[in-house]
Scaffold this active site. Structure first.
Site, PDB file in Angstrom:
ATOM      1  N   LYS A 176       0.999  -1.148   0.009  1.00  9.17           N
ATOM      2  CA  LYS A 176      -0.110   0.197  -0.096  1.00  9.17           C
ATOM      3  C   LYS A 176       1.074   1.370  -0.072  1.00  9.17           C
ATOM      4  CE  LYS A 176      -1.594   3.200   1.851  1.00  9.17           C
ATOM      5  NZ  LYS A 176      -1.379   4.618   1.535  1.00  9.17           N
ATOM      6  N   CYS A 284      14.441  10.537   6.586  1.00  9.37           N
ATOM      7  CA  CYS A 284      14.262  10.286   8.122  1.00  9.37           C
ATOM      8  C   CYS A 284      15.679  10.195   8.802  1.00  9.37           C
ATOM      9  CB  CYS A 284      13.719   8.808   8.448  1.00  9.37           C
ATOM     10  SG  CYS A 284      14.413   7.668   7.628  1.00  9.37           S
TER      11      CYS A 284
END
Ligand code: NAD
Length: 492
Positions: A176, A284
């Protein structure tokens, strides 16, 4: 398929319209132009994919591992052949520069290469004669249908942190992707199809939070890999583990770098400018806090401000551009709001990247590099993940004070040190609370055969992404204790 306006799901080996789904526009963040429509799929679409995944799993798990990795070798070759096309898609939907896009594809390909070692990586262990005439074996078996939910900032690399290990170990895999950058995932899945995975082994469903929750709640989805912001990572981990599922959920970050007076400040500032402003600060592992120790402060401050002001910002497919836009107008508004809040709390703005327009890209969501000074250790901005090209400067009087500042955070994704002292480096790497540590390195991104080791609020779970951790996450251990006494055979 990837160039079509309306994107489709890939289920059971076929591209399918997500019938009845609401559509969401996908934009090029440099131009605000709508480049595709992504469907927000429903429970029925997820159900169909899980059913197909289960069907595929029955045969795939029994396919010898040496055969299972053959489509991965082909996928590696196809990714190599398609680097340019993929990089253009990434830059167009995600905003990073062409060079940054190529870089993330390379890091993704590394994971495909490592997963091709599954015949060795998933070997079990055994002991003969754990008692007289009794042998014990530990096998690794796949779980079933597993799913990954991925963020916007690495549309190619992050799906490839999971997909290769999941399928090489015999699972069927459901992706997804982020609804903000679905085109790259669509292209990767097209290449998987071309690589020859059997129908249902690699599938993709587009959507948002509803699809994620449906996937997590589905009783036949055995494991959840997630990468995204901390609040969502925490919620996904809680929901998945409540169902008794395996989950590995990587969250947000606020990464400090410490610069000691004995560091080469010119080199450190160049490396940290790349770390803080590369990918528009949307990594990140971006450094977002620089802590200078002692007399490193004035030289580092001047050098980093020069790098920030001189960075060439624009559309990532244009030559010479060093930094692209942030992902959306919403993101730009949020980042500029955090900078304004910091200013009103007394933080200094040494370089202000707000309210910028770029010639020919006036509608783009650009924030230029920004440097904040005198940032208090416990202020709002020092604990907030900004996820934009904003670097906060802080000061410490000693290495010990700097380490204490590094450890005074809820995130533990990365910490870096710049020094020429081995003693200081050893002390730092031993004591800092962070899963990824850089010594004279600004983005300590583990290569694919090491785990991507976030800590604290940057990771929820036990086994990380990549390498052996990936193999362990996607397999269950089965221990068999057996004996074959001679004198029993006559009884059967
Ligand atoms: P996000 O949390 O908004 O979205 C990530 C994924 O979760 C998307 O697929 C999205 O559709 C889905 N999602 C969003 N809200 C949800 C909800 N309430 N419930 C269930 N699913 C939901 O993250 P993002 O903005 O796409 O990505 C940026 C974030 O990801 C940053 O915080 C960044 O630090 C983090 N990140 C972490 C790592 C890491 O390795 N730790 C790597 C990359 C990005």
């Amino acid at each position: 398929m990837a160039s079509a306006t309306q994107l489709r799901n890939f289920v059971g080996g076929h591209w399918q319209d997500a019938a009845g789904a609401e559509l969401l526009g996908v934009s090029n963040p440099a131009t605000a132009e709508t480049i595709a429509q992504v469907p927000l799929s429903s429970t029925a679409h997820v159900d169909a994919a899980v059913t197909e995944g289960l069907k595929a799993f029955a045969d795939w798990r029994e396919t010898p591992v040496g055969e299972r990795i053959q489509p991965l070798f082909r996928l590696k070759a196809l990714l190599e052949e398609n680097v340019d096309g993929l990089a253009r898609i990434i830059t167009t939907e995600c905003g990073k520069t062409y060079g940054e896009s190529v870089g993330e594809i390379r890091r993704g390909i590394e994971n495909v290469e490592v997963a091709c070692g599954a015949p060795v990586l998933m070997q079990g262990v055994n002991n003969e004669d754990i008692a007289r005439g009794i042998d014990e074996h530990m096998f690794r078996q796949p779980l079933g249908v597993v799913a990954a939910i991925t963020p916007f900032n690495f549309p190619c690399m992050i799906p490839l942190w999971f997909l290769p290990y999941a399928v090489a170990t015999g699972n069927s895999f459901l992706l997804k992707p982020s609804e903000q950058v679905p085109l790259t995932a669509a292209r990767i899945v097209e290449l998987c199809d071309e690589a020859g995975f059997p129908a249902g082994v690699v599938q993709m469903i587009h959507g948002d939070r509803n699809v994620v929750e449906t996937i997590i709640d589905h009783p036949d989805v055995r494991a959840i890999s997630f990468v995204g912001s901390t609040p969502v990572a925490k919620a996904v981990y809680a929901r998945a583990t409540l169902h008794g599922k395996r989950a590995q959920c990587q969250g947000g970050a606020k990464n400090p770098a410490v610069i000691l007076p004995d560091a080469n400040v010119d080199i450190a500032s160049e490396i940290l400018a790349d770390s803080a402003f590369g990918c528009a600060g949307q990594r990140c592992l971006a450094t977002s806090v620089a802590i200078t120790v002692g007399e490193a402060t004035p030289t580092f401050t001047e050098a980093i401000c020069d790098h920030a002001s001189s960075r060439r910002v624009g559309f990532g497919l244009d030559d010479e551009i060093q930094m692209g836009p942030v992902i959306s107008h919403n993101s730009r508004t949020r980042i500029e709001g955090i900078i304004e809040d910091a200013r009103s709390e007394g933080v200094g703005i040494k370089v202000d990247g707000r309210q910028q327009t770029i010639a020919n890209f006036e509608d783009g969501s650009f924030v230029k590099p920004t440097v904040l000074s005198n940032v208090p250790v416990d202020g709002g901005v020092s604990g907030t993940e900004i996820f934009g090209p904003v670097l906060s400067l802080m000061h410490a009087d000693s290495v010990n004070e700097a380490i204490a500042m590094v450890n005074n955070r809820r995130f533990g994704n990365q910490a870096c040190l710049f020094t020429s002292s081995g003693v200081a480096a050893r002390e730092f790497r031993t004591r800092v609370r962070a899963g990824n540590v850089g010594i004279n390195v600004g983005v300590a991104a583990p290569i694919a055969f090491f785990p991507f080791s976030g800590w604290d609020d940057s990771f929820f779970g036990d086994l990380h992404a990549q390498g052996r951790h990936g193999v362990e996450f996607y397999t269950e251990t089965k221990v068999v204790v057996e004996r074959w006494p001679d004198n029993w055979s006559r009884k059967f």
